[in-house]
Design a protein around this motif. Structure first.
Motif, PDB file in Angstrom:
ATOM      1  N   UNK A  22      34.994  28.686  44.095  1.00  0.00           N
ATOM      2  CA  UNK A  22      33.809  28.525  43.256  1.00  0.00           C
ATOM      3  C   UNK A  22      34.065  28.703  41.760  1.00  0.00           C
ATOM      4  N   UNK A  23      34.983  29.567  41.392  1.00  0.00           N
ATOM      5  CA  UNK A  23      35.223  29.862  39.977  1.00  0.00           C
ATOM      6  C   UNK A  23      36.220  28.877  39.379  1.00  0.00           C
ATOM      7  N   UNK A  24      36.246  28.826  38.058  1.00  0.00           N
ATOM      8  CA  UNK A  24      37.230  27.986  37.374  1.00  0.00           C
ATOM      9  C   UNK A  24      38.580  28.699  37.256  1.00  0.00           C
ATOM     10  N   UNK A  25      38.539  30.030  37.178  1.00  0.00           N
ATOM     11  CA  UNK A  25      39.771  30.802  37.048  1.00  0.00           C
ATOM     12  C   UNK A  25      39.678  32.060  37.901  1.00  0.00           C
ATOM     13  N   UNK A  26      40.754  32.383  38.591  1.00  0.00           N
ATOM     14  CA  UNK A  26      40.859  33.629  39.350  1.00  0.00           C
ATOM     15  C   UNK A  26      41.890  34.515  38.659  1.00  0.00           C
ATOM     16  N   UNK A  27      41.470  35.709  38.269  1.00  0.00           N
ATOM     17  CA  UNK A  27      42.377  36.675  37.667  1.00  0.00           C
ATOM     18  C   UNK A  27      42.715  37.727  38.718  1.00  0.00           C
ATOM     19  N   UNK A  28      43.967  37.852  39.039  1.00  0.00           N
ATOM     20  CA  UNK A  28      44.412  38.750  40.096  1.00  0.00           C
ATOM     21  C   UNK A  28      44.614  40.162  39.564  1.00  0.00           C
ATOM     22  N   UNK A  29      43.923  41.110  40.176  1.00  0.00           N
ATOM     23  CA  UNK A  29      44.063  42.517  39.809  1.00  0.00           C
ATOM     24  C   UNK A  29      45.011  43.226  40.752  1.00  0.00           C
ATOM     25  N   UNK A  30      46.250  42.778  40.806  1.00  0.00           N
ATOM     26  CA  UNK A  30      47.227  43.290  41.765  1.00  0.00           C
ATOM     27  C   UNK A  30      48.367  44.035  41.088  1.00  0.00           C
ATOM     28  N   UNK A  31      48.166  44.408  39.825  1.00  0.00           N
ATOM     29  CA  UNK A  31      49.196  45.063  39.024  1.00  0.00           C
ATOM     30  C   UNK A  31      50.390  44.126  38.863  1.00  0.00           C
ATOM     31  N   UNK A  32      51.541  44.675  38.517  1.00  0.00           N
ATOM     32  CA  UNK A  32      52.692  43.830  38.189  1.00  0.00           C
ATOM     33  C   UNK A  32      53.740  43.788  39.296  1.00  0.00           C
ATOM     34  N   UNK A  33      53.328  44.058  40.527  1.00  0.00           N
ATOM     35  CA  UNK A  33      54.247  43.949  41.655  1.00  0.00           C
ATOM     36  C   UNK A  33      54.357  42.458  41.993  1.00  0.00           C
ATOM     37  N   UNK A  34      55.509  41.855  41.731  1.00  0.00           N
ATOM     38  CA  UNK A  34      55.647  40.404  41.760  1.00  0.00           C
ATOM     39  C   UNK A  34      55.339  39.803  43.127  1.00  0.00           C
TER      40      UNK A  34
END
Length: 233
Positions: A66-78
């Motif tokens: 539904x959104x145009x952008x998804x920002x992942x809040x998963x920290x910097x664990x690749x």
């Protein structure tokens, strides 16, 4: 699952929360079955671009649909970020659309990695908590990472949210290195490049708001040395 869904008039409509107890606390005798922005139908306006911050698989997938952008809040664990990117792109593809994907990470360059870790640790604790708020680890994790995250959930002190407290004491140096971007300029450049290689459209680099000479130095290194080198690659 959120009680919000698309309203018939282009707004958002709420169903279910009233019946689940939330509405029973309101001082009203009667009310509508839902709430929607009815006035919006009178205006010929384009859809407002939506950017969604998501951590769990359901939130990531629904945001990608539904959104145009998804920002992942998963920290910097690749590995965790790669997992989130795949979830978002797969959900968007199944919905017959494209979605931009980004992430939020803590970036703390310093010549002395011990200083970088100490500066980043409180914010890393906050970000890691997003993936264990329901007392179970969401997303891929090694056994050591999962153990740390569960302990983090157990001891997290919301009275000192974002500060050095019990939650920072359970994070090992190894965990901080994995869930944050910390260390020398060279290390930070290489770590950020890993995320660029995932094809992310954007990255948000977090720094705590603490005003100290050490924090100011990290900011200076990030802006004037790390990012120019990332752009030049």
């Amino acid at each position: 699952m959120s009680p919000w869904r698309d309203g018939r008039h282009g707004g958002r409509q709420c169903h279910g929360r009233e019946r689940q107890g939330g509405g029973h606390d309101l001082a009203i005798g009667a009310g509508p079955a839902g709430s929607s922005l009815r006035w919006l139908a009178d205006y010929d306006l384009p859809k407002v671009p939506v950017e969604s911050f998501a951590t769990g698989p359901k939130a990531i997938a629904s945001s990608a649909r539904t959104a145009e952008t998804v920002i992942l809040g998963l920290a910097a664990e690749i590995n965790r970020v790669a997992w989130g990117v795949d979830l978002a792109r797969t959900a968007a593809q199944e919905a017959g659309r494209e979605v931009g994907v980004g992430c939020v990470v803590v970036a703390m360059p310093q010549e002395d990695i011990r200083v970088a870790r100490d500066l980043a640790r409180p914010t890393i604790a906050t970000m890691a908590r997003f993936s264990v708020m329901n007392k179970k680890v969401i997303g891929p994790a090694t056994s050591d990472q999962a153990e740390t995250m569960l302990k983090l959930a157990e001891v997290y002190d919301m009275n000192k949210h974002g500060d050095a407290a019990a939650q920072t004491q359970v994070l090992s140096d190894e965990f901080v290195d994995q869930f944050g971007i910390v260390g020398s300029v060279d290390t930070c450049v290489d770590r950020i490049k890993e995320f660029v290689d995932l094809g992310l459209e954007r990255m948000t680099l977090w720094m705590p708001h603490t005003r100290t000479p050490e924090m100011a130095h990290s900011y200076d290194l990030l802006v004037n040395e790390v990012l120019p080198r990332v752009r030049a690659r």
